[in-house]
Scaffold this motif. Structure first.
Motif, PDB file in Angstrom:
ATOM      1  N   MET A 110      35.232  12.365 -16.918  1.00  0.00           N
ATOM      2  CA  MET A 110      34.146  13.334 -16.746  1.00  0.00           C
ATOM      3  C   MET A 110      33.602  13.775 -18.096  1.00  0.00           C
ATOM      4  O   MET A 110      32.385  13.925 -18.265  1.00  0.00           O
ATOM      5  CB  MET A 110      34.637  14.536 -15.935  1.00  0.00           C
ATOM      6  N   ALA A 111      34.474  13.960 -19.064  1.00  0.00           N
ATOM      7  CA  ALA A 111      34.022  14.339 -20.405  1.00  0.00           C
ATOM      8  C   ALA A 111      33.116  13.263 -20.991  1.00  0.00           C
ATOM      9  O   ALA A 111      32.124  13.571 -21.657  1.00  0.00           O
ATOM     10  CB  ALA A 111      35.233  14.578 -21.314  1.00  0.00           C
ATOM     11  N   TRP A 112      33.439  12.013 -20.720  1.00  0.00           N
ATOM     12  CA  TRP A 112      32.600  10.918 -21.205  1.00  0.00           C
ATOM     13  C   TRP A 112      31.284  10.858 -20.434  1.00  0.00           C
ATOM     14  O   TRP A 112      30.232  10.607 -21.002  1.00  0.00           O
ATOM     15  CB  TRP A 112      33.318   9.575 -21.089  1.00  0.00           C
ATOM     16  N   ALA A 155      24.808   2.874 -18.942  1.00  0.00           N
ATOM     17  CA  ALA A 155      25.813   3.926 -18.725  1.00  0.00           C
ATOM     18  C   ALA A 155      27.212   3.330 -18.761  1.00  0.00           C
ATOM     19  O   ALA A 155      28.116   3.858 -19.419  1.00  0.00           O
ATOM     20  CB  ALA A 155      25.565   4.627 -17.395  1.00  0.00           C
ATOM     21  N   ARG A 156      27.408   2.229 -18.049  1.00  0.00           N
ATOM     22  CA  ARG A 156      28.728   1.576 -18.034  1.00  0.00           C
ATOM     23  C   ARG A 156      29.096   1.063 -19.415  1.00  0.00           C
ATOM     24  O   ARG A 156      30.254   1.164 -19.836  1.00  0.00           O
ATOM     25  CB  ARG A 156      28.739   0.438 -17.022  1.00  0.00           C
ATOM     26  N   LYS A 161      32.408   1.603 -24.373  1.00  0.00           N
ATOM     27  CA  LYS A 161      32.507   1.848 -25.817  1.00  0.00           C
ATOM     28  C   LYS A 161      33.298   3.121 -26.098  1.00  0.00           C
ATOM     29  O   LYS A 161      34.144   3.153 -26.989  1.00  0.00           O
ATOM     30  CB  LYS A 161      31.110   1.957 -26.437  1.00  0.00           C
ATOM     31  N   THR A 162      33.028   4.146 -25.333  1.00  0.00           N
ATOM     32  CA  THR A 162      33.741   5.415 -25.513  1.00  0.00           C
ATOM     33  C   THR A 162      35.222   5.240 -25.230  1.00  0.00           C
ATOM     34  O   THR A 162      36.069   5.743 -25.966  1.00  0.00           O
ATOM     35  CB  THR A 162      33.135   6.502 -24.602  1.00  0.00           C
ATOM     36  N   LYS A 163      35.555   4.503 -24.166  1.00  0.00           N
ATOM     37  CA  LYS A 163      36.960   4.250 -23.828  1.00  0.00           C
ATOM     38  C   LYS A 163      37.642   3.446 -24.927  1.00  0.00           C
ATOM     39  O   LYS A 163      38.771   3.751 -25.318  1.00  0.00           O
ATOM     40  CB  LYS A 163      37.072   3.530 -22.494  1.00  0.00           C
ATOM     41  N   ASP A 170      44.022   6.622 -29.982  1.00  0.00           N
ATOM     42  CA  ASP A 170      45.342   6.942 -29.451  1.00  0.00           C
ATOM     43  C   ASP A 170      46.457   6.093 -30.073  1.00  0.00           C
ATOM     44  O   ASP A 170      47.626   6.406 -29.914  1.00  0.00           O
ATOM     45  CB  ASP A 170      45.368   6.760 -27.932  1.00  0.00           C
ATOM     46  N   ARG A 171      46.070   5.015 -30.754  1.00  0.00           N
ATOM     47  CA  ARG A 171      47.095   4.137 -31.358  1.00  0.00           C
ATOM     48  C   ARG A 171      47.653   4.699 -32.613  1.00  0.00           C
ATOM     49  O   ARG A 171      47.214   5.505 -33.299  1.00  0.00           O
ATOM     50  CB  ARG A 171      46.502   2.753 -31.629  1.00  0.00           C
TER      51      ARG A 171
END
Length: 171
Positions: A110-112, A155-156, A161-163, A170-171
């Motif tokens: 949702m934030a994305w 949008a997808r 890209k955001t993910k 996170d790495r």
């Protein structure tokens, strides 16, 4: 079809979907509730103009028009919040860790999504979350089918890209 259903049964069937849709667009529970009521009021007023379309896309179009009318009256826009996705998870068979991870995934998603441009967000919500067809979604948004497909693709692509950026962080 509307002819075979009463407005009350249509309300009971589609009100939760319309509420979540409008809640995602406007970002406020009270405003979404007002817009749902406005949607069904307008639907009631225009039943005689109703053509034998599918009820759900027609109601989403009425809801979208009510939302746009409200936005025109506002001086500035409101961003959406993440409560929409919390309503989606109600499976009691899942363990607490699974539910927590799912909630975290929904919060991140949702934030994305709220960071997407308005039309891209709209396209994604209509097609991916509310399972309207390409044509139905384009009709709700009042745009051509090809424009809708471009918005959904972008949008997808932006979410991917955001993910990817988030996964690298996170790495």
């Amino acid at each position: 079809m509307m002819k075979h259903s009463t407005l009350e049964s249509v309300y009971r069937k589609y009100m939760p979907d319309l509420y979540r849709y409008l809640r995602t667009l406007c970002g406020d529970d009270g405003t979404a509730e007002d817009l749902v009521q406005e949607t069904f009021y307008r639907a009631y007023l225009h039943l005689e103009n109703y053509k034998d379309e599918k009820v759900k896309p027609w109601l989403f179009r009425v809801a979208y028009n009510a939302f746009i009318d409200m936005k025109r009256k506002e001086k500035r826009s409101t961003t959406s919040s993440d409560e929409f996705f919390h309503l989606l998870s109600d499976d009691d068979r899942k363990g607490p860790e699974s539910v927590l991870l799912q909630k975290e995934d929904h919060d991140a998603l949702m934030a994305w999504i709220v960071q997407l441009p308005e039309l891209q967000k709209q396209a994604l919500v209509l097609y991916d979350l509310h399972q309207l067809s390409y044509q139905e979604s384009a009709h709700v948004m009042g745009i051509t089918l090809s424009h809708f497909k471009i918005l959904l693709f972008r949008a997808r692509q932006q979410l991917r890209k955001t993910k990817e950026r988030n996964d690298q962080d996170d790495r």
